[in-house]
Design an enzyme around this catalytic site. Structure first.
Site, PDB file in Angstrom:
ATOM      1  N   CYS A 188      -8.584   6.548  -5.528  1.00  0.00           N
ATOM      2  CA  CYS A 188      -8.062   5.654  -4.501  1.00  0.00           C
ATOM      3  C   CYS A 188      -9.189   4.785  -3.946  1.00  0.00           C
ATOM      4  O   CYS A 188     -10.292   5.275  -3.669  1.00  0.00           O
ATOM      5  CB  CYS A 188      -7.414   6.469  -3.385  1.00  0.00           C
ATOM      6  SG  CYS A 188      -6.909   5.485  -1.962  1.00  0.00           S
ATOM      7  N   ASP A 212      -6.657   9.765  -8.886  1.00  0.00           N
ATOM      8  CA  ASP A 212      -5.399   9.260  -9.428  1.00  0.00           C
ATOM      9  C   ASP A 212      -5.416   9.501 -10.930  1.00  0.00           C
ATOM     10  O   ASP A 212      -6.320   9.024 -11.626  1.00  0.00           O
ATOM     11  CB  ASP A 212      -5.248   7.758  -9.156  1.00  0.00           C
ATOM     12  CG  ASP A 212      -5.133   7.428  -7.678  1.00  0.00           C
ATOM     13  OD1 ASP A 212      -4.452   8.186  -6.961  1.00  0.00           O
ATOM     14  OD2 ASP A 212      -5.718   6.426  -7.247  1.00  0.00           O
ATOM     15  N   GLU A 269       0.849  -1.199   0.000  1.00  0.00           N
ATOM     16  CA  GLU A 269       0.000   0.000   0.000  1.00  0.00           C
ATOM     17  C   GLU A 269       0.882   1.245   0.000  1.00  0.00           C
ATOM     18  O   GLU A 269       1.873   1.317   0.734  1.00  0.00           O
ATOM     19  CB  GLU A 269      -0.929  -0.047   1.225  1.00  0.00           C
ATOM     20  CG  GLU A 269      -1.966   1.039   1.272  1.00  0.00           C
ATOM     21  CD  GLU A 269      -1.398   2.310   1.861  1.00  0.00           C
ATOM     22  OE1 GLU A 269      -1.527   3.353   1.197  1.00  0.00           O
ATOM     23  OE2 GLU A 269      -0.804   2.249   2.958  1.00  0.00           O
ATOM     24  N   LYS A 277       0.729   4.519   0.882  1.00  0.00           N
ATOM     25  CA  LYS A 277       1.007   5.399   2.022  1.00  0.00           C
ATOM     26  C   LYS A 277       1.977   4.714   2.981  1.00  0.00           C
ATOM     27  O   LYS A 277       2.873   5.365   3.540  1.00  0.00           O
ATOM     28  CB  LYS A 277      -0.270   5.790   2.756  1.00  0.00           C
ATOM     29  CG  LYS A 277       0.010   6.767   3.899  1.00  0.00           C
ATOM     30  CD  LYS A 277      -1.242   7.269   4.577  1.00  0.00           C
ATOM     31  CE  LYS A 277      -0.911   8.232   5.703  1.00  0.00           C
ATOM     32  NZ  LYS A 277      -2.129   8.737   6.396  1.00  0.00           N
TER      33      LYS A 277
END
Length: 284
Positions: A191, A198, A91, A93
């Protein structure tokens, strides 16, 4: 270095740090990486068992820094290649938080950083991940180049579908097959967790019945309100074209713009070939 495969991750996107306040960790911490199993989303598009494609996810990390043994900050770009047959994605982040954890960590050399990145990302992905660093003396040589191919965006079309509509895909099955490369800068998705936009450019290379270009562009635009990670969108596009248009050969490559100092460029192909060059577009 031999990397043991990790078990398929039980993590879900909702359990990640996406959309949540996160502590800033500036000392190296590999546990910040958050793997998510690929198979759940593949089940949705009918991809089970042996993969119907080869490929990789090409990441560029623009915000990588650490301290040398004397405490002086160092910087580099990291280019990361995650094979599509790895059981997990990482992922984004969590990847960013993990990179931040190098910021006040003293390391002997750039190669020590590269080796740590490779080992940790391979463990999270469950397969061997490639990592190379671009050091400051090579920054000026980094190229910018748009995706090559016939521009679909030249078409003056009407668009009214903003969730994936594979029924828009058509091909000329009663005419001679063709080989062509088509590109568009109009790919947008959101997202999966936060709904944040995005933006991307996409290149579709194929041989087989000629794909109707207007329908293909309308189909790509139909992702505009769709919530899914980059890698999952590209696999959905690939699968829809493969099933609806029945090409003999197919490759789908998307270069998404960066968020949080990271860009992700998934590539899927029906046959083995060299990876695309990691050349960013102007928007990246």
């Amino acid at each position: 270095m031999s990397i043991p495969s990790s078990p398929v991750s039980p993590n879900t996107p909702e359990q990640s740090q996406l959309g949540k306040t996160s502590a800033y960790v500036d000392q190296y911490d590999a546990s910040l990486l958050f793997p998510i199993a690929r198979q759940g989303k593949r089940d949705e598009i009918g991809v089970t068992g042996a993969l119907p494609f080869v490929g990789a996810d090409l990441w560029t990390a623009y915000e990588l820094s650490w301290l040398n043994p004397r405490g002086k900050p160092q910087v580099a770009l990291a280019q990361v290649t995650v094979p599509c047959d790895s059981p997990n994605i990482v992922e984004s982040k969590s990847f960013k938080l993990y990179l931040n954890s190098f910021n006040n960590t003293r390391l002997d050399s750039a190669d020590a950083v590269r080796m740590a990145l490779q080992a940790d990302l391979s463990m999270a992905a469950g397969a061997s991940v490639g990592v190379s660093l671009v050091l400051p003396e090579a920054f000026d040589a980094q190229p910018i180049h748009e995706l090559d191919g016939l521009d679909l965006d030249r078409l003056d079309i009407e668009c009214d579908r903003y969730t994936p509509a594979p029924e828009l895909l058509r091909a000329q099955f009663d005419e001679a097959p063709v080989t062509e490369v088509l590109v568009s800068n109009l790919l947008k998705s959101n997202c999966l967790v936060t709904g944040q936009p995005d933006w991307g450019s996409v290149q579709i290379s194929y041989s087989g019945p000629q794909i109707d270009q207007e329908g293909l562009l309308q189909y790509l635009v139909s992702f505009r309100n769709h919530n899914e990670f980059h890698e999952q969108c590209v696999e959905r596009i690939y699968t829809d074209i493969w099933q609806r248009c029945k090409p003999v050969k197919l490759a789908v490559y998307a270069r998404y713009t960066r968020r949080g100092g990271l860009d992700i460029s998934p590539w899927r192909s029906s046959y083995p070939q060299a990876l695309p060059r990691a050349v960013r577009t102007a928007r990246q």
